[in-house]
Structure formats: C-alpha cells, structure tokens
Write a protein that holds these residues in place. Structure first.
Motif, PDB file in Angstrom:
ATOM      1  N   GLY A 215       0.817  -1.200   0.000  1.00 64.27           N
ATOM      2  CA  GLY A 215       0.000   0.000   0.000  1.00 64.27           C
ATOM      3  C   GLY A 215       0.852   1.252   0.000  1.00 64.27           C
ATOM      4  N   THR A 216       0.403   2.284  -0.675  1.00 64.35           N
ATOM      5  CA  THR A 216       1.193   3.515  -0.756  1.00 64.35           C
ATOM      6  C   THR A 216       1.194   4.281   0.562  1.00 64.35           C
ATOM      7  OG1 THR A 216      -0.695   4.817  -1.561  1.00 64.35           O
ATOM      8  CG2 THR A 216       0.701   3.750  -3.220  1.00 64.35           C
ATOM      9  N   GLY A 217       0.261   3.953   1.471  1.00 65.81           N
ATOM     10  CA  GLY A 217       0.214   4.634   2.760  1.00 65.81           C
ATOM     11  C   GLY A 217       0.927   3.886   3.866  1.00 65.81           C
ATOM     12  N   GLU A 242      -1.902  -0.802  -3.699  1.00 73.03           N
ATOM     13  CA  GLU A 242      -3.191  -0.238  -3.335  1.00 73.03           C
ATOM     14  C   GLU A 242      -3.014   1.200  -2.847  1.00 73.03           C
ATOM     15  OE1 GLU A 242      -7.392  -0.090  -2.429  1.00 73.03           O
ATOM     16  OE2 GLU A 242      -6.090  -1.116  -3.858  1.00 73.03           O
ATOM     17  N   PRO A 243      -3.564   2.186  -3.564  1.00 70.99           N
ATOM     18  CA  PRO A 243      -3.406   3.592  -3.170  1.00 70.99           C
ATOM     19  C   PRO A 243      -3.947   3.859  -1.763  1.00 70.99           C
ATOM     20  CG  PRO A 243      -4.258   3.437  -5.407  1.00 70.99           C
ATOM     21  CD  PRO A 243      -4.316   2.054  -4.831  1.00 70.99           C
ATOM     22  N   GLY A 244      -3.121   4.476  -0.936  1.00 65.88           N
ATOM     23  CA  GLY A 244      -3.541   4.907   0.389  1.00 65.88           C
ATOM     24  C   GLY A 244      -3.563   3.841   1.456  1.00 65.88           C
ATOM     25  N   ASP A 249      -3.799  -2.839   6.214  1.00 69.04           N
ATOM     26  CA  ASP A 249      -5.083  -2.560   5.563  1.00 69.04           C
ATOM     27  C   ASP A 249      -5.436  -3.501   4.421  1.00 69.04           C
ATOM     28  OD1 ASP A 249      -5.270  -0.401   7.251  1.00 69.04           O
ATOM     29  OD2 ASP A 249      -4.737   1.093   5.741  1.00 69.04           O
ATOM     30  N   ARG A 253      -8.847  -4.277   2.225  1.00 65.27           N
ATOM     31  CA  ARG A 253      -8.853  -3.650   0.900  1.00 65.27           C
ATOM     32  C   ARG A 253      -8.975  -4.670  -0.229  1.00 65.27           C
ATOM     33  NH1 ARG A 253      -7.080   1.736   0.098  1.00 65.27           N
ATOM     34  NH2 ARG A 253      -7.054   2.852   2.090  1.00 65.27           N
TER      35      ARG A 253
END
Length: 269
Positions: A215-217, A242-244, A249, A253
């Motif tokens: 994930g990018t977050g 997965e963005p954010g 998560d 997601r």
C-alpha cells in the motif's frame, strides 16, 4: 579563543559518547526493539474453524504451535507466515476465508511469539518456517506460500530452498536492515544488526510465480520495498499497489480477491 576550542572539544566528546551509547544500546537490545512478540492467543474453539486442529511440531530444541486444516479436493494448502505483531491466532478471520473457499492452511507462531515458547532470532524463525513447510508437505497436498510483513523474510527463504506452487508477499521488505536503515539513517545498522533477513538475496533463487502486494500509505515498510522486491523476482506474476493502504489494511482492501486467482493460476500451470 582557547576557551572556545575547549568548549567545542567538550561538546564533541559528549556527542561521540552519546552516539556510542545509542549504538551500544541498540546492539544489546536489538531483538527487543526489532520484534513485537506480545499478544493474546485466540483459542481455536473461539473461531469458526470447526474443521481445523491444533498442532505442535518439534523444531530444533523447541516446539512450534499452530493450526492446520486440510483443503478440499483440487485445492492447495496455504502455508502462512505471520507478521511481527502478536500471535498468528489473531488473524483467524483470514483462515476462515481460506477454508470457506476450499483452501487448507497451516499457520503458527515462530518460537518466542505467544503460542510457541522459546527465544527469537533470524535463524530460529527460518528453522521454524522450514520445519512447518516440510510438515505440511508430508500431507501430500499442493502448497502455496503467503508471507506477511516480517513473514516475507522466512517465506522468501523457504521458497528459495523448497518447491511450492506460488509465493505471495504482503507488505514485504527488501531486507530488514534496509527498513532499519531508512528509519534510522544516522545509525550504522548494517554493521550491528544481527537479524537482517536479506529478501533481496533470497528472492533471486525463487522459481515460483510471485505476487507482491503493498500500500502507498504504509509507514511501517515503505511501498518502495515491495516494488523493489517484485523487480528482483525471476518469475513475476502480479504487483498490486493499493493507493492509500497502510501496513495492516490490505485484507480489508481486498487482497484475497488478488490472492485466490493468483493461486488458481499457479496450480493450473
């Protein structure tokens, strides 16, 4: 001028002593800093896994405790290598989904984590990971490997020395020392860190198809780690970013919607 030099010299000595003290503290307490092995154990009877069984498998001078359930016909067993926090049993929702879709699974705590007594080290984790893979292989079903976070280390290692159908890496690191170096760039972590988990080296010997999810977050293991691991994989299948999404998560997601077809592709080949 002489007084100023003396003051600067004293400050330099103080800084050097403080720096050496920090490095020394990190060296002697590194495993307590690296691993988060505390957490409650969920009883198998308190889950929806009515067909699973408690298992205890000897490993070196200790015993590894976990859960196992056989798959339905035509499905593989997912050998699941947990992350760094708490007990494997806390993730029973995942295993329940595996079973609901016909997959078998084996999941466990490395020695030193809540369900498996012992002390933690890289070698101990790798030994436990290999022992559990071999134990599952004796059941005679196809095996696929899933490594999450810390588990990306032993899962990649096992995939490099054993034959499985597929390797899924969820929020992997390039190496543990890479993550430590990114977090503490002012410390010589490469020189003092004992448990470095060089995924970047092991991945080159992995012949199984590889899916990497990140994930990018993610602020625990930066997404660039997953991207770099995937770039090194000899047999690439999918890179899902997965963005954010944060470090924990990806299940919510929808990682299973990527994992299940990946495993199906691997078994079909």
């Amino acid at each position: 001028m002489k007084l100023l030099r003396r003051i600067l010299l004293v400050l330099l000595v103080v800084l050097v002593v403080a720096y050496v003290g920090v490095v020394g503290y990190m060296y002697f307490n590194q495993r307590a800093l690296q691993y988060d092995a505390q957490g409650e154990i969920t009883d198998l009877a308190d889950t929806a896994l009515s067909g699973a069984e408690d298992i205890a498998v000897p490993s070196d001078d200790g015993v590894v405790h976990g859960w196992y359930q056989a798959p339905q016909a035509g499905k593989p067993v997912i050998v699941y290598y947990k992350g760094n926090s708490g007990s494997f049993s806390a993730e029973h929702e995942r295993y329940e989904q595996f079973v609901a879709d016909g997959y078998g699974f084996v999941a466990f705590d490395y020695r030193g984590f809540p369900a498996s007594p012992g002390s933690i080290s890289q070698q101990g984790i790798l030994d436990d990971a290999t022992v559990m893979f071999d134990w599952a292989a004796e059941k005679g079903f196809p095996l696929v490997i899933w490594g999450r976070s810390l588990g990306s280390g032993p899962s990649t290692y096992v995939a490099s020395v054993r034959d499985a159908e597929a390797l899924l890496l969820e929020t992997p690191f390039l190496s543990a020392v890479t993550v430590a170096g990114e977090r503490y760039p002012y410390l010589p972590v490469g020189l003092v860190m004992q448990d470095q988990f060089p995924v970047n080296q092991w991945i080159s010997d992995v012949t199984e198809p590889v899916l990497v999810a990140h994930g990018t977050g993610d602020v625990t293991i930066d997404v660039s780690n997953g991207e770099r691991v995937y770039a090194l994989a000899p047999n690439k299948d999918e890179l899902w970013i997965e963005p954010g999404a944060g470090h924990s998560d990806l299940w919510d997601r929808g990682i299973w919607s990527h994992a299940e077809p990946f495993f199906e592709r691997a078994i079909a080949d």
